[in-house]
Design a protein around this motif. Sequence first.
Motif, PDB file in Angstrom:
ATOM      1  N   GLN A 173      -5.107  -6.519  18.055  1.00 24.47           N
ATOM      2  CA  GLN A 173      -5.542  -7.856  17.638  1.00 24.47           C
ATOM      3  C   GLN A 173      -5.039  -8.194  16.227  1.00 24.47           C
ATOM      4  O   GLN A 173      -5.766  -8.726  15.403  1.00 24.47           O
ATOM      5  CB  GLN A 173      -7.072  -7.967  17.681  1.00 24.47           C
ATOM      6  CG  GLN A 173      -7.655  -7.758  19.075  1.00 24.47           C
ATOM      7  CD  GLN A 173      -9.167  -7.864  19.089  1.00 24.47           C
ATOM      8  OE1 GLN A 173      -9.814  -7.803  18.046  1.00 24.47           O
ATOM      9  NE2 GLN A 173      -9.730  -8.038  20.278  1.00 24.47           N
ATOM     10  N   PHE A 174      -3.767  -7.875  15.987  1.00 29.04           N
ATOM     11  CA  PHE A 174      -3.200  -8.139  14.668  1.00 29.04           C
ATOM     12  C   PHE A 174      -3.133  -9.627  14.380  1.00 29.04           C
ATOM     13  O   PHE A 174      -3.499 -10.084  13.291  1.00 29.04           O
ATOM     14  CB  PHE A 174      -1.800  -7.513  14.575  1.00 29.04           C
ATOM     15  CG  PHE A 174      -1.054  -7.883  13.334  1.00 29.04           C
ATOM     16  CD1 PHE A 174      -1.350  -7.280  12.124  1.00 29.04           C
ATOM     17  CD2 PHE A 174      -0.058  -8.875  13.361  1.00 29.04           C
ATOM     18  CE1 PHE A 174      -0.665  -7.620  10.972  1.00 29.04           C
ATOM     19  CE2 PHE A 174       0.625  -9.217  12.218  1.00 29.04           C
ATOM     20  CZ  PHE A 174       0.323  -8.590  11.020  1.00 29.04           C
ATOM     21  N   TRP A 175      -2.660 -10.420  15.338  1.00 28.59           N
ATOM     22  CA  TRP A 175      -2.455 -11.839  15.088  1.00 28.59           C
ATOM     23  C   TRP A 175      -3.772 -12.587  14.951  1.00 28.59           C
ATOM     24  O   TRP A 175      -3.835 -13.610  14.273  1.00 28.59           O
ATOM     25  CB  TRP A 175      -1.611 -12.445  16.210  1.00 28.59           C
ATOM     26  CG  TRP A 175      -0.286 -11.766  16.338  1.00 28.59           C
ATOM     27  CD1 TRP A 175       0.113 -10.912  17.309  1.00 28.59           C
ATOM     28  CD2 TRP A 175       0.816 -11.864  15.425  1.00 28.59           C
ATOM     29  NE1 TRP A 175       1.384 -10.458  17.079  1.00 28.59           N
ATOM     30  CE2 TRP A 175       1.852 -11.028  15.935  1.00 28.59           C
ATOM     31  CE3 TRP A 175       1.036 -12.568  14.250  1.00 28.59           C
ATOM     32  CZ2 TRP A 175       3.084 -10.900  15.291  1.00 28.59           C
ATOM     33  CZ3 TRP A 175       2.261 -12.441  13.613  1.00 28.59           C
ATOM     34  CH2 TRP A 175       3.260 -11.617  14.123  1.00 28.59           C
ATOM     35  N   GLU A 176      -4.842 -12.071  15.572  1.00 19.89           N
ATOM     36  CA  GLU A 176      -6.150 -12.712  15.409  1.00 19.89           C
ATOM     37  C   GLU A 176      -6.780 -12.410  14.058  1.00 19.89           C
ATOM     38  O   GLU A 176      -7.516 -13.230  13.512  1.00 19.89           O
ATOM     39  CB  GLU A 176      -7.100 -12.266  16.535  1.00 19.89           C
ATOM     40  CG  GLU A 176      -6.749 -12.780  17.911  1.00 19.89           C
ATOM     41  CD  GLU A 176      -5.638 -11.979  18.552  1.00 19.89           C
ATOM     42  OE1 GLU A 176      -5.177 -10.981  17.929  1.00 19.89           O
ATOM     43  OE2 GLU A 176      -5.196 -12.340  19.667  1.00 19.89           O
ATOM     44  N   ASN A 177      -6.489 -11.229  13.499  1.00 14.54           N
ATOM     45  CA  ASN A 177      -7.052 -10.820  12.205  1.00 14.54           C
ATOM     46  C   ASN A 177      -5.944 -10.476  11.213  1.00 14.54           C
ATOM     47  O   ASN A 177      -6.009  -9.468  10.509  1.00 14.54           O
ATOM     48  CB  ASN A 177      -7.982  -9.609  12.393  1.00 14.54           C
ATOM     49  CG  ASN A 177      -9.077  -9.873  13.393  1.00 14.54           C
ATOM     50  OD1 ASN A 177      -9.895 -10.768  13.211  1.00 14.54           O
ATOM     51  ND2 ASN A 177      -9.097  -9.098  14.479  1.00 14.54           N
ATOM     52  N   LYS A 178      -4.933 -11.334  11.183  1.00 13.30           N
ATOM     53  CA  LYS A 178      -3.753 -11.023  10.376  1.00 13.30           C
ATOM     54  C   LYS A 178      -4.087 -10.890   8.894  1.00 13.30           C
ATOM     55  O   LYS A 178      -3.582  -9.987   8.215  1.00 13.30           O
ATOM     56  CB  LYS A 178      -2.699 -12.113  10.589  1.00 13.30           C
ATOM     57  CG  LYS A 178      -1.385 -11.820   9.880  1.00 13.30           C
ATOM     58  CD  LYS A 178      -0.317 -12.833  10.267  1.00 13.30           C
ATOM     59  CE  LYS A 178      -0.680 -14.215   9.791  1.00 13.30           C
ATOM     60  NZ  LYS A 178       0.429 -15.187  10.023  1.00 13.30           N
ATOM     61  N   GLU A 179      -4.945 -11.757   8.367  1.00 10.28           N
ATOM     62  CA  GLU A 179      -5.258 -11.726   6.941  1.00 10.28           C
ATOM     63  C   GLU A 179      -5.921 -10.415   6.535  1.00 10.28           C
ATOM     64  O   GLU A 179      -5.691  -9.901   5.440  1.00 10.28           O
ATOM     65  CB  GLU A 179      -6.152 -12.913   6.575  1.00 10.28           C
ATOM     66  CG  GLU A 179      -5.487 -14.260   6.733  1.00 10.28           C
ATOM     67  CD  GLU A 179      -4.261 -14.419   5.848  1.00 10.28           C
ATOM     68  OE1 GLU A 179      -4.268 -13.850   4.731  1.00 10.28           O
ATOM     69  OE2 GLU A 179      -3.305 -15.088   6.268  1.00 10.28           O
ATOM     70  N   ASP A 180      -6.753  -9.857   7.415  1.00  5.13           N
ATOM     71  CA  ASP A 180      -7.420  -8.587   7.096  1.00  5.13           C
ATOM     72  C   ASP A 180      -6.411  -7.443   7.017  1.00  5.13           C
ATOM     73  O   ASP A 180      -6.524  -6.565   6.151  1.00  5.13           O
ATOM     74  CB  ASP A 180      -8.485  -8.273   8.144  1.00  5.13           C
ATOM     75  CG  ASP A 180      -9.605  -9.295   8.151  1.00  5.13           C
ATOM     76  OD1 ASP A 180      -9.823  -9.934   7.098  1.00  5.13           O
ATOM     77  OD2 ASP A 180     -10.251  -9.470   9.203  1.00  5.13           O
ATOM     78  N   TYR A 181      -5.424  -7.464   7.887  1.00  5.87           N
ATOM     79  CA  TYR A 181      -4.454  -6.376   7.910  1.00  5.87           C
ATOM     80  C   TYR A 181      -3.362  -6.549   6.844  1.00  5.87           C
ATOM     81  O   TYR A 181      -2.615  -5.610   6.574  1.00  5.87           O
ATOM     82  CB  TYR A 181      -3.812  -6.267   9.291  1.00  5.87           C
ATOM     83  CG  TYR A 181      -4.777  -5.795  10.350  1.00  5.87           C
ATOM     84  CD1 TYR A 181      -5.274  -4.505  10.321  1.00  5.87           C
ATOM     85  CD2 TYR A 181      -5.188  -6.645  11.374  1.00  5.87           C
ATOM     86  CE1 TYR A 181      -6.160  -4.053  11.296  1.00  5.87           C
ATOM     87  CE2 TYR A 181      -6.075  -6.216  12.343  1.00  5.87           C
ATOM     88  CZ  TYR A 181      -6.565  -4.920  12.300  1.00  5.87           C
ATOM     89  OH  TYR A 181      -7.455  -4.489  13.251  1.00  5.87           O
ATOM     90  N   LEU A 182      -3.268  -7.730   6.266  1.00  2.00           N
ATOM     91  CA  LEU A 182      -2.298  -7.949   5.202  1.00  2.00           C
ATOM     92  C   LEU A 182      -2.898  -7.745   3.820  1.00  2.00           C
ATOM     93  O   LEU A 182      -2.194  -7.864   2.822  1.00  2.00           O
ATOM     94  CB  LEU A 182      -1.728  -9.373   5.286  1.00  2.00           C
ATOM     95  CG  LEU A 182      -0.900  -9.704   6.527  1.00  2.00           C
ATOM     96  CD1 LEU A 182      -0.430 -11.155   6.480  1.00  2.00           C
ATOM     97  CD2 LEU A 182       0.296  -8.775   6.665  1.00  2.00           C
ATOM     98  N   SER A 183      -4.193  -7.424   3.748  1.00  2.00           N
ATOM     99  CA  SER A 183      -4.858  -7.242   2.462  1.00  2.00           C
ATOM    100  C   SER A 183      -4.276  -6.034   1.730  1.00  2.00           C
ATOM    101  O   SER A 183      -4.059  -4.967   2.324  1.00  2.00           O
ATOM    102  CB  SER A 183      -6.363  -7.053   2.688  1.00  2.00           C
ATOM    103  OG  SER A 183      -7.025  -6.853   1.461  1.00  2.00           O
ATOM    104  N   HIS A 184      -4.055  -6.212   0.418  1.00  2.00           N
ATOM    105  CA  HIS A 184      -3.440  -5.141  -0.371  1.00  2.00           C
ATOM    106  C   HIS A 184      -3.638  -5.433  -1.851  1.00  2.00           C
ATOM    107  O   HIS A 184      -4.081  -6.514  -2.233  1.00  2.00           O
ATOM    108  CB  HIS A 184      -1.940  -5.036  -0.068  1.00  2.00           C
ATOM    109  CG  HIS A 184      -1.173  -6.256  -0.476  1.00  2.00           C
ATOM    110  ND1 HIS A 184      -1.152  -7.415   0.274  1.00  2.00           N
ATOM    111  CD2 HIS A 184      -0.412  -6.531  -1.580  1.00  2.00           C
ATOM    112  CE1 HIS A 184      -0.423  -8.324  -0.326  1.00  2.00           C
ATOM    113  NE2 HIS A 184       0.043  -7.824  -1.461  1.00  2.00           N
TER     114      HIS A 184
END
Length: 527
Positions: free
Chosen positions: A403-414
């Motif tokens: 579910q990367f595209w549904e929660n993209k912002e969470d996985y791009l956090s850095h």
Amino acid sequence: MLLSWLDNAIAFISPEWGVKRAAWRSAYKEIRNYDAGNGSRLNAGWSVSNVSAEMTDRTSREYIRARARDLERNSDIMNSILWARKRNVIGSGFQLQAKTSDEDLNTGLEKLWKKWCKARNCDVTGVQSLNQILRMAVVRKHVDGGILFVKRYTRDGMIPFSLQMIEVDELDTMHMIPGNPKHRVVGGIEYNEYNRPVGYWIRQYQIDGISIADPVYVKSDDVMFYYSKRRPSQIREMSDMAHTITRIRDVNEFVTAVSVKQRIEACLAVFIKKALPVSGIGRTNTPVNDNRVEYDGKRLSPGMIQEMNAGDEIDVVNPTGQSADATSFVKLHQKMIGAGQGISYEATSRDMSETNYSSARQGAIEDELTFMEEEEQILSILDEIYETFVISCVLAGLVSIPQFWENKEDYLSHEWIKMPKKWIDPLKEANATKTAMNFGIKTYKQIAAENGTDWRTQIDDMAEVLEYASEKGIDLGGVLFDGKLNEEKEEQKEYDTAAGGNSNAGDPDAAGADGTDGRQGSGQREG
């Protein structure tokens, strides 16, 4: 000042009244105007105009860029400023810290990022690593005014994504036809009706530098234009060195003139005064005696002994004079040049002869505030590069994220952690850091970030060292924690000894010596 007919009439009747009237009128004009806005003799040669930023910059942009590049090639003071920027803004680079909720995913992304930052993966030409690209970008921004980061999607690296660096010279300023009739092209950049860039027209060059006729259109989504915008109407770059390059050139010319003067003053010349003409006495052309000494081509050398002709004399030409105080002149101008660039004299000259700890620390703090603005810009570029990198890793199948595209912002956090600078005085800096943490001014997490490390990683490393030392029978607690662990162990040992010596220690219902409940006393002791 022009006089009215009334002034002339009053002056004709009474010159004294006329002079007073003119003087008071002049004073009145002085107090109601700005000195910077009057057209007096001192400001007569100051020609100015109020136009948009693009109209102001367009006529001088390329000429200033060419002069800044010339100083980059030939001026040591220019390079001292560029090196100071490069050292302090980029330094050894920025460390990535992924901030997803999955620690294993964070570790995997950080490893992939470290691998991608190598030259063969991040650079479309395979020549520069990411840190080298960033250092070059900082220098080009200050000299040229800006540089373009272009995303390229190729199959040459570990993922189908790399960077191409394009100089601002490659923007096709001659192209005027937009791709959309509602848009317009200015300076090689296509803008929409809100003056937002939607694309860039890039002039193409062969590898030998010869241009190709037709430019290439690149969408703005794939371009990151790194430059400083100082006015709302500014749409293109302007060299950050524009307001200081004239002073830098003045210093270069002055130093060259002083160097030539010093070389002339160091010369020693000798003139020979002939007692007799070289052709002999009288009108005849009879040559003189062959025993005469000729001076042509002779040179002075240490310890030489030279015999002269009878009657010849020597006049020594030894230029005298003292060179101007070049040190104070150059130092003054270098301070002004550094101030114009927002950095201290010490940061550019590396001259610490007039500083102490307090002044050096204050100067470093002020310089850091200037460099933080540059860091903010370069980090925004890095943020977009990292987000494109993660998306490319997902598309390439290097990481599996449900579910990367549904929660993209969470996985791009850095976050980015900059490598720390060396301390000016380690003892004072360490004591200040310790005091700040003890009083709650800074947290351990903040201190670790300032030192360029992750606080969790640092704690894990310390725990690993202590555990390994304990297995080997060595107690490093006092070394790492200033003896606090040893003191706590001694206090605990004394308490256990005291508790074991009490006959009622094993009876929880027994009363203490003071008549209080034994458990209550034990609780107070522990507290």
